[in-house]
Design an enzyme around this catalytic site. Sequence first.
Site, PDB file in Angstrom:
ATOM      1  N   ASP A 190       0.801  -1.015  -0.022  1.00 51.76           N
ATOM      2  CA  ASP A 190      -0.031   0.037   0.081  1.00 51.76           C
ATOM      3  C   ASP A 190       1.060   1.295   0.065  1.00 51.76           C
ATOM      4  OD1 ASP A 190      -2.342   1.577   0.547  1.00 51.76           O
ATOM      5  OD2 ASP A 190      -1.361   1.906   2.439  1.00 51.76           O
TER       6      ASP A 190
ATOM      7  N   ASP B  16      -0.089   5.152   0.958  1.00 52.90           N
ATOM      8  CA  ASP B  16      -0.374   6.319   1.986  1.00 52.90           C
ATOM      9  C   ASP B  16      -0.399   5.372   3.308  1.00 52.90           C
ATOM     10  OD1 ASP B  16      -0.353   8.683   0.324  1.00 52.90           O
ATOM     11  OD2 ASP B  16      -2.181   7.560  -0.634  1.00 52.90           O
TER      12      ASP B  16
ATOM     13  N   THR C 141      -2.878   0.195  -4.695  1.00 56.68           N
ATOM     14  CA  THR C 141      -3.461   1.443  -4.099  1.00 56.68           C
ATOM     15  C   THR C 141      -4.639   1.696  -4.593  1.00 56.68           C
ATOM     16  OG1 THR C 141      -2.766   3.845  -4.188  1.00 56.68           O
ATOM     17  CG2 THR C 141      -2.245   2.371  -6.103  1.00 56.68           C
ATOM     18  N   GLY C 142      -5.161   2.391  -3.881  1.00 51.83           N
ATOM     19  CA  GLY C 142      -6.832   3.079  -4.423  1.00 51.83           C
ATOM     20  C   GLY C 142      -6.484   4.301  -5.417  1.00 51.83           C
TER      21      GLY C 142
ATOM     22  N   LYS D 219      -8.494  -5.262  -3.350  1.00 54.03           N
ATOM     23  CA  LYS D 219      -7.045  -5.296  -3.406  1.00 54.03           C
ATOM     24  C   LYS D 219      -6.329  -6.892  -3.455  1.00 54.03           C
ATOM     25  CE  LYS D 219      -5.523  -0.969  -1.834  1.00 54.03           C
ATOM     26  NZ  LYS D 219      -4.345  -0.331  -0.966  1.00 54.03           N
TER      27      LYS D 219
ATOM     28  N   ASP E  68      -2.184  -0.634   5.934  1.00 54.30           N
ATOM     29  CA  ASP E  68      -2.550   0.049   7.252  1.00 54.30           C
ATOM     30  C   ASP E  68      -4.135   0.176   7.333  1.00 54.30           C
ATOM     31  OD1 ASP E  68      -2.182   2.202   5.097  1.00 54.30           O
ATOM     32  OD2 ASP E  68      -2.827   3.658   6.890  1.00 54.30           O
TER      33      ASP E  68
ATOM     34  N   ASN F 258      -9.311  -0.693   3.507  1.00 53.50           N
ATOM     35  CA  ASN F 258      -9.066  -0.812   1.869  1.00 53.50           C
ATOM     36  C   ASN F 258      -7.994  -2.110   1.667  1.00 53.50           C
ATOM     37  OD1 ASN F 258      -7.182   1.096   2.178  1.00 53.50           O
ATOM     38  ND2 ASN F 258      -7.250   1.410   0.113  1.00 53.50           N
TER      39      ASN F 258
END
Length: 269
Positions: free
Chosen positions: A8, A10, A42-43, A197, A220, A223
């Site tokens: 991930d 952020d 990632t989103g 994900k 973290d 998602n």
Amino acid sequence: MYKLIALDIDGTLLNSKKEVTKEVFDAIQMAKKKGVKVVLSTGRPLPGVQSLLKELKLNDEENYVVTFNGGLVQEISSQEVISNIEMSCEDFDIIYNELSKKHNIKIHINTPDSVVVPYKDAPKYSIHEANLNNIRVICMDESEINENLTFCKVMLIDEPEIIDNIITKIPKDFHDKYTIVRSAPFFLEFLNKKVNKGSGLQALCNKLNIDPCEVIAVGDEENDRHMIEFAGLGVAMGNARDSIKEIANYITDSNDNHGVAKVISEFIL
């Protein structure tokens, strides 16, 4: 032996200053030298990670990225699509009318290269999303939003306490119809039910003939749950939500204490 590590961005790869520390950078380069695939999951859309991929030297051939929380998986240099699962205009209409309008919560649509809002003026969190990902904000009248748009995902975007409140009010049939994940205190994302994900990572592993037991996934936020559950070694950051720590196989240090570097050192190097 682990063959792939999914990271991930952020709160995981980046520290609280939105930087890759030297320790994390060096660890990623050493993992690459050992032949381990390092995949950002990632989103964000692809434009939002291009500079980071370049910084980490992950933008050459046979490198891959998972974007839109698993909605789009592709090889980076050629942009060959491994998996692409979108939403529809009908999905937007349902979420807009039954949640956004009904509860007075801001909403936007993510296309591959823009954030589309059904307002005259863009909400501040839509602007934040666009700035973060180097994409534009398009303001449209709701009557102009139609199937000609590409609906990668739909997001409720508002103050954290408003998002807290709406989560408790989402009808069960929405959970049956969509993947719903919270990617930040002010972002609640709605994706095609087949998308998360974990499913994105699975599509990539199928392409590369990598078994889940050979995968590490580090995150973290909520998602990240599906990929942490999918991986043979699911890792929660030290700064992760408690709910993510509870399902992880291992808890590393925080993103401000080079947690990703410590995972790579412990389990790959």
